[in-house]
Design a protein around this motif. Structure first.
Motif, PDB file in Angstrom:
ATOM      1  N   ASP A  49     -23.072 -14.834  40.789  1.00 13.39           N
ATOM      2  CA  ASP A  49     -21.803 -15.768  40.506  1.00 13.39           C
ATOM      3  C   ASP A  49     -21.662 -16.808  41.478  1.00 13.39           C
ATOM      4  O   ASP A  49     -21.503 -16.653  42.601  1.00 13.39           O
ATOM      5  CB  ASP A  49     -20.673 -14.673  40.414  1.00 13.39           C
ATOM      6  CG  ASP A  49     -19.479 -15.643  40.325  1.00 13.39           C
ATOM      7  OD1 ASP A  49     -19.462 -16.740  39.724  1.00 13.39           O
ATOM      8  OD2 ASP A  49     -18.246 -14.902  40.694  1.00 13.39           O
ATOM      9  N   THR A  52     -17.955 -18.686  43.177  1.00  9.29           N
ATOM     10  CA  THR A  52     -17.000 -17.563  42.618  1.00  9.29           C
ATOM     11  C   THR A  52     -15.594 -17.702  42.856  1.00  9.29           C
ATOM     12  O   THR A  52     -14.894 -17.368  42.229  1.00  9.29           O
ATOM     13  CB  THR A  52     -17.694 -16.304  43.641  1.00  9.29           C
ATOM     14  OG1 THR A  52     -16.749 -15.201  42.978  1.00  9.29           O
ATOM     15  CG2 THR A  52     -17.153 -16.356  45.030  1.00  9.29           C
ATOM     16  N   ALA A  58     -16.949 -12.489  39.433  1.00 10.56           N
ATOM     17  CA  ALA A  58     -17.679 -11.377  40.128  1.00 10.56           C
ATOM     18  C   ALA A  58     -17.057  -9.987  39.676  1.00 10.56           C
ATOM     19  O   ALA A  58     -17.632  -9.086  39.559  1.00 10.56           O
ATOM     20  CB  ALA A  58     -17.844 -11.704  41.501  1.00 10.56           C
ATOM     21  N   ALA A  70     -22.250 -12.860  45.093  1.00  6.38           N
ATOM     22  CA  ALA A  70     -21.464 -14.011  44.678  1.00  6.38           C
ATOM     23  C   ALA A  70     -21.557 -15.063  45.898  1.00  6.38           C
ATOM     24  O   ALA A  70     -21.539 -14.659  46.971  1.00  6.38           O
ATOM     25  CB  ALA A  70     -20.010 -13.439  44.372  1.00  6.38           C
TER      26      ALA A  70
END
Length: 266
Positions: A49, A52, A58, A70
């Motif tokens: 991710d 994030t 996430a 992330a």
């Protein structure tokens, strides 16, 4: 070395993690269910991710049983996401250079991130590098049309006769349409890109929504927090008047939101 646009982004988001999490994160997070679904996130999937923020995407991936990493360019966001999503490995990293080997992930998601980096094409190429062959990427950006939420703030600024400075813009921009975002992915080497429009209604109290720019979030936030106190108070008066005339019986604003989602494979 960061260019003017990237340097502006770093300054703009510095220290804004907590107020973002309390305000605009919900607006941005509405796109997450379709984002993770488009990326094929599921049990056992290794997911990155990128950007994030408060960790919304996430967290969604963790709930689906994925193994989630992330990253974010703002240290405060890293701290907030790590707190919000203890099941994810959250790290500091800045596009277009990520600290991962080639082909590290089955899927990569980037929710409203690509428009916040100086070279979107280079960022997407880096996401391709860290995705395994056959893996998928899913990205969102705000659509060119269909968004009226931020208009509440611009109307209030106009009513208070507040001018706006010129902020740095992307050196090479792209069309915020399904075709434009899919074309950007194709240009970065991704295969079979497809784009589509997302639309939803964001319901929020006027005061909660005001707290986003009042905390200095985004360019409008930089404008509002940079005003003399008396002028800022005048802007708030106009905002309260405008927003108050648009609330429903429940006291909430119903704000149309529109995004573009694009997905492709490595």
């Amino acid at each position: 070395m960061a260019g003017e646009f990237d340097a502006h982004e770093r300054r703009m988001w510095a220290g804004k993690a907590v107020p973002y999490g309390r305000t605009f994160a919900a607006l941005c997070g509405a796109a997450v269910p379709e984002l993770v679904a488009a990326a094929g996130v599921g049990a056992g999937t290794t997911v990155l991710d990128v950007g994030t923020g408060s960790g919304t995407a996430a967290a969604a991936a963790v709930r689906l049983g994925a193994r989630v990493t992330a990253v974010d360019a703002e240290p405060g966001m890293v701290e907030l996401a790590a707190e919000n999503v203890p099941g994810a490995d959250v790290r500091h990293a800045v596009l277009p250079e990520l600290p991962f080997p080639d082909a590290s992930f089955d899927a990569v998601v980037a929710n409203f991130v690509i428009n916040h980096v100086e070279d979107p094409a280079a960022a997407l190429a880096e996401l391709r590098r860290v995705t395994r062959p056959g893996g998928r990427v899913a990205v969102t950006v705000w659509a060119a049309t269909g968004n009226t939420a931020m208009g509440l703030f611009t109307e209030a600024l106009d009513a208070a006769e507040v001018g706006r400075p010129v902020f740095p813009t992307l050196p090479v921009d792209f069309e915020r349409t399904p075709e434009g975002l899919a074309g950007l992915l194709a240009g970065a080497g991704w295969q079979d890109p497809e784009g589509r429009q997302l639309a939803w209604t964001h319901r929020v109290s006027p005061e909660e929504f005001w707290q986003g720019p009042a905390s200095g979030i985004a360019n409008l936030g930089l404008v509002i927090t940079g005003l003399p106190a008396a002028t800022a108070a005048l802007v708030k008066e106009h905002y309260d008047r405008i927003a108050g005339g648009r609330t429903g019986a429940d006291g909430l604003l119903a704000l149309p939101a529109a995004a573009v989602l694009a997905v492709a494979r490595r």
